[in-house]
Design an enzyme around this catalytic site. Structure first.
Site, short mmCIF file in Angstrom:
data_model
loop_
_atom_site.label_atom_id
_atom_site.label_comp_id
_atom_site.label_asym_id
_atom_site.label_seq_id
_atom_site.Cartn_x
_atom_site.Cartn_y
_atom_site.Cartn_z
N ASP A 12 0.82 -1.35 -0.05
CA ASP A 12 -0.05 -0.14 -0.17
C ASP A 12 0.93 1.42 0.05
O ASP A 12 0.59 2.11 0.71
CB ASP A 12 -1.06 -0.09 1.16
N LYS A 101 -7.09 -4.95 -3.15
CA LYS A 101 -7.78 -5.36 -2.27
C LYS A 101 -8.81 -4.30 -1.94
O LYS A 101 -8.62 -3.24 -2.02
CB LYS A 101 -6.92 -6.02 -0.93
N CYS A 143 -2.02 -2.92 7.64
CA CYS A 143 -1.71 -3.63 6.72
C CYS A 143 -0.56 -4.50 6.86
O CYS A 143 -0.61 -5.69 6.23
CB CYS A 143 -2.03 -3.04 5.24
#
Ligand SMILES: [Zn+2]
Length: 194
Positions: A12, A101, A143
């Site tokens: 990310d 995602k 994450c």
């Protein structure tokens, strides 16, 4: 001697999670730059470099006008917006695969992601016969933590690079790293200059 198949997971590293983004994590840009430095030096040791994108369309309950920054968040990483793009200092030329995602639900683990062709991350890793996983990216306390837990749960020897992660909260990030270590993750530095 047989070579170990190694994957780097870049989690990310998107504009919205870096300084100037809608959900900026302090140190995000620096992490993007250091990950690029690491890939430039060490891309050759990896059999796969896979990067994830938080990629929201209508993520149920994930966004809020009054976010608590624990389970609800300002609008971020909406598919198709500049905020969802990788940060420009992340050198994408080293990235072999991208997984997406969070389309319709919060997704903190990269293992919830799928490639553009719909392949789940675990299938990709198995197809490429990956044996060892190294993790970097954003955010340490969300994450990175959940991706690390998934990786360990799947049985991969897992390293988290302390100098290539940035977190939302310093306390939660310290706790996250401690939890990863207690579950068996190796904590290390990627760049020797550290
Ligand atoms: Zn999200």
């Amino acid at each position: 001697m047989e070579r170990i198949n190694r994957a780097l997971m870049v989690i990310d590293v998107q504009n919205d999670f870096c300084e100037g983004g809608s959900l900026a994590v302090e140190g995000g840009v620096a992490v993007a730059q250091r990950i690029t430095q690491h890939m430039r030096r060490n891309a050759h040791i990896y059999d796969l470099i896979v990067a994830s994108k938080d990629h929201h369309i209508r993520p149920q309950g994930h966004f809020s006008k009054h976010p608590d920054f624990v389970t609800t968040w300002p609008v971020h990483c909406v598919a198709g917006t500049p905020g969802s793009e990788f940060h420009p200092t992340l050198d994408q030329s080293f990235i072999d695969m991208v997984v997406f995602k969070g389309e319709y639900d919060a997704a903190y683990s990269m293992f919830e992601g799928k490639t553009e062709s719909g392949e789940a991350l675990i299938q990709l890793l198995e197809r490429r016969e990956i044996e060892v996983i190294e993790i970097c990216g954003i955010a340490t306390d969300y994450c990175v933590l959940q991706s690390g837990i998934s990786s360990l749960d799947y049985g991969f020897p897992t390293t988290v690079f302390l100098d290539l992660v940035a977190g939302v909260s310093p306390e939660d990030s310290a706790d996250a790293l401690e939890e990863l270590q207690s579950r068996g993750a190796n904590l290390d530095y990627a760049l020797e200059s550290q």
